[in-house]
Design a protein around this motif. Structure first.
Motif: not given
Length: 815
Positions: A478, A503, A505-506, A525, A666
């Motif tokens: 991620k 897109k 993730d965070y 988000l 991530m």
């Protein structure tokens, strides 16, 4: 003023040569370029290190000026004008101003300090103008020259003066005191401005306090260093946030979104006051104004009603690009006779077109009758060769019979209705209006929809850099993108929106308010708050942000709130300290952490993270490996004991490239997203995101031996063309980038920065560059890059990017 020349000769004890000593002087001038110079002007030929105004006397005589204060009569001009010969023309200017001041007995407020003088002066003018005809320093006319010019603007209708005094070294304030002769003294904030002119702070304060030697009262923030220089015979009114012995003790200060509420005690009475500002400097400046109102015995209701209407002060005339190849001079919050004269001189010096237009509102607080005032205004308009005049207001329409090429509107709205019919093009337009006329709407309507100084953000480049780093990740890894510090200075919401499109993730932010702004703007988000304060936890919960938890104290505080709100599985992120020693749970606290979290259902550990201290320096790769191993050990223990499977992440931008084996679940992409890498090879693959641009405001030619900027830190060794750029250290340009160390790019050529970077501008050498006023300037971008600047300043690119002030407009674009 209105003085016969023979009287001025006597006052100055000058040696007179001429044949019209009974001439009446109405205007004092030191600027040979001013179109306001005329038969009733007395011109003071000031002599500086690099300039001698005596050289312009011949031209001034040709333009109709008959009277001069000089140290010598230029060759060939004997008998062609009235000459008053003195030893020093600046001293003479100050001497005549001091004499003129004594002709008036009304109260005078004198201000000095390091910061806030001009703002307090303008606010006092606003607060007191309903009750007084006020004469005040135009703009920041507070120097050895500016103060006498300000005082010489007094007329018989004024009944209150407000003048500021600025000094840069010793032996200056005594001269200004004799000119201002304040009855009420105000000392604003004492800071570090112009420290270089004084041996120490005590010497600086002592010099400034000379302004108040004969004042009836001195208003100041209570301070022992200041009080030692106030005469025991002088009445004082002090204020303090901490010292209850102050005349006005401010016992409480609370901030809301747009205002500050203070509670203060004065003469035994406790009062509250709403201040329409939240920054500390503005609040302190308002308190200085409050004390003046209290001294003048205004009641609490009047004080509140006027102070709540205070507004930010624009400190300078601004030149902007206008529609249809026009240039705008924005003075849209000021309309008084003295500043009109200054603005017209500025118009002449800044004009980029032959056609000159003035848009002017009714003028207030002139101290003159309307008939006299607008007769003088018409004379100014004519003498400044204004091509088109537009008057807005009920009173200014009296000029209809005095100005041939003029149009008038009753208010700003009517003007805007007819805007298209006025056909503005290829002209320089001075827009000058009292605040009540809201001339900022005229500026907005006539301004080109760009900004002089902007940080252009290339969204395509952000997309490219995002994809570049994403290509280094495993399929299931991620990505968290850091948008803290306003997107590393580039802008938060716009970049967050783009990342949402990609897109990611965070999103990661430093503080709760950054995340709240993004959520309020519609970002969906998940957002992690890396440095949450305990006081921000309720807001974090309300806006569905996710806090990083790095201590047992913080965890217990959050759990208490979570239990009170009956939360279930609210996401939190556990930070481990693996050697950075900044924030995080250390190995010896893991057992307590586990005990606190075990069985707790109000929160859910969404991720476990740590931060690498040296991922950008492979010389410390062993330490990085130590951190990774410790992270593995501690996170495994947490997961096993708590029976959880959170997201694990430790890599930052440099770690993504240098330690791919530690991607875990991530990674956190920071400055790399914005086109900056510590690795020269990687840098070649990144695209520049931010380009800081400005324009050339003015170009001048100086001769060998002349200097540029404060402190004369640059001395020309040849004839040079110098360009002034409207960006400075208040915009985030380091002062250490000046003095020949840094450069800007103009026409794809390097222009070295000369002298010190000023607050709002910097000067560059364009001798070898074919450029003109209005041309674009690149402060950083492709050249110089932020990496280059950081290297030269011995800092890091993060500091260069995040230092760019929020007053610099961000412009986002796609190619």
């Amino acid at each position: 003023m209105n003085l016969p020349l023979h009287k001025i000769t006597s006052i100055l004890n000058a040696e007179y040569f001429g044949n019209t000593s009974d001439a009446i002087i109405e205007n004092i001038s030191i600027d040979s370029r001013s179109l306001q110079n005329g038969p009733q002007t007395l011109f003071f030929a000031l002599v500086g290190r690099n300039n001698d105004a005596h050289l312009y006397i011949k031209d001034l005589i040709a333009k109709g000026v008959h009277s001069f204060v000089v140290t010598y009569i230029p060759e060939g001009l004997e008998g062609k004008a009235n000459f008053l010969i003195v030893e020093n023309t600046l001293n003479a200017l100050q001497q005549i101003a001091a004499y003129y001041r004594k002709l008036f007995a009304f109260p005078v407020i004198g201000l000095t300090g390091s910061n806030g003088k001009t703002i307090v002066k303008e606010w006092l003018n606003f607060l007191l103008s309903p009750d007084y005809n006020i004469i005040r320093s135009p703009k920041s006319y507070n120097s050895q020259v500016g103060v006498p010019l300000s005082v010489l603007g007094i007329n018989e209708h004024h009944n209150l003066g407000v003048f500021e005094a600025g000094i840069s070294t010793i032996a200056e304030m005594e001269k200004l005191e004799k000119i201002i002769q304040p009855t009420i003294g105000i000392l604003t904030n004492i800071g570090s401005a112009h420290d270089e002119g004084f041996a120490n702070l005590e010497e600086k304060i002592k010099e400034k306090m000379l302004l108040f030697n004969y004042a009836e009262v001195v208003i100041y923030q209570k301070n022992n260093d200041v009080e030692q220089f106030i005469s025991s015979k002088t009445k004082t009114i002090s204020w303090s946030f901490t010292d209850t012995t102050a005349t006005v003790f401010v016992s409480k200060k609370e901030h809301t979104h747009e205002q500050t509420l203070i509670q203060y005690t004065y003469e035994g009475n406790i009062s509250t006051l709403k201040i329409p500002f939240v920054d500390d400097a503005s609040v302190e400046n308002v308190i200085s104004c409050l004390l003046v109102l209290l001294y003048l015995e205004y009641d609490a209701k009047t004080i509140q009603s006027r102070i709540e209407l205070l507004y930010p002060i624009e400190m300078r005339l601004k030149v902007k690009k206008g529609i249809n190849n026009c240039s705008l001079i924005d003075d849209s919050y000021s309309s008084d006779f003295q500043s009109l004269k200054i603005a017209l001189d500025f118009l002449e010096s800044q004009k980029q077109h032959q056609k000159k237009t003035v848009v002017l509102s009714d003028i207030f607080q002139s101290g003159l009758s309307n008939e006299v005032l607008y007769s003088k205004v018409s004379e100014l308009i004519v003498s400044n060769k204004i091509c088109r005049f537009i008057g807005i207001g009920e009173t200014i329409s009296t000029l209809k019979t005095k100005l041939p090429n003029a149009v008038f509107f009753k208010d700003t709205n009517e003007f805007l209705l007819y805007l298209d019919q006025l056909n503005f093009e290829n002209e320089t337009i001075l827009i000058k209006g009292a605040r009540s006329f809201q001339f900022e709407e005229i500026v907005a309507a006539l301004a080109e929809k760009t900004h002089e100084t902007v940080l252009e953000i290339n969204l395509n480049a952000i997309s490219h850099n995002f994809n570049f780093f994403k290509s280094k990740l495993k399929v299931n890894t991620k990505m968290m993108a850091m948008v803290k510090a306003f997107g590393y200075g580039s802008g938060g919401f716009e970049i967050a929106k783009l990342l949402e499109h990609h897109k990611v993730d965070y999103l990661g932010v430093a503080f709760a308010d950054e995340g709240i702004s993004l959520k309020m703007a519609g970002i969906k988000l998940p957002i992690m708050v890396l440095n949450p304060e305990n006081t921000s936890f309720p807001a974090i919960i309300q806006h569905q942000l996710e806090p990083e938890i790095y201590s047992l104290k913080g965890l217990n505080a959050f759990l208490k709130i979570a239990e009170h709100k009956k939360l279930k599985d609210f996401p939190i992120h556990i930070k481990l300290d693996t050697g950075m020693h900044r924030l995080g749970f250390e190995a010896n606290t893991i057992d307590d952490l586990i005990a606190t979290l075990k069985g707790n259902q109000t929160v859910k550990v969404k991720s476990i993270l740590s931060h690498l201290a040296t991922s950008d320096d492979l010389q410390h790769k062993n330490f990085v490996q130590y951190q990774i191993n410790l992270f593995e050990k501690l996170s495994s223990k947490l997961m096993n004991e708590l029976q959880i499977t959170p997201i694990l992440h430790i890599l930052n931008t440099s770690g993504i490239s240098n330690f791919p084996q530690a991607q875990y679940d991530m990674v956190r992409l920071g400055i790399g997203l914005y086109g900056v890498s510590n690795d020269s090879e990687e840098q070649r693959h990144l695209e520049n995101v931010g380009t800081l641009k400005s324009i050339i405001s003015q170009i001048r030619t100086i001769q060998s031996g002349e200097s540029v900027g404060y402190g004369r830190r640059f001395m020309a060794n040849r004839e040079s063309r110098i360009a002034t750029i409207p960006i400075g250290y208040a915009d985030g340009i380091a002062r250490s980038w000046g003095n020949g160390i840094g450069f800007v790019t103009i026409k794809n050529k390097k222009a070295p920065i000369l002298g010190s970077v000023c607050m709002d501008m910097l000067m560059v050498d364009v001798t070898e560059i074919a450029c003109k006023e209005g041309d674009a300037v690149v402060i950083f971008g492709e050249s110089p890059t932020v990496n280059y600047i950081a290297e030269k300043l011995h800092t890091i690119p993060y500091e260069i990017l995040t230092s760019i002030s929020q007053r610099v407009k961000r412009v986002f674009y796609r190619e």
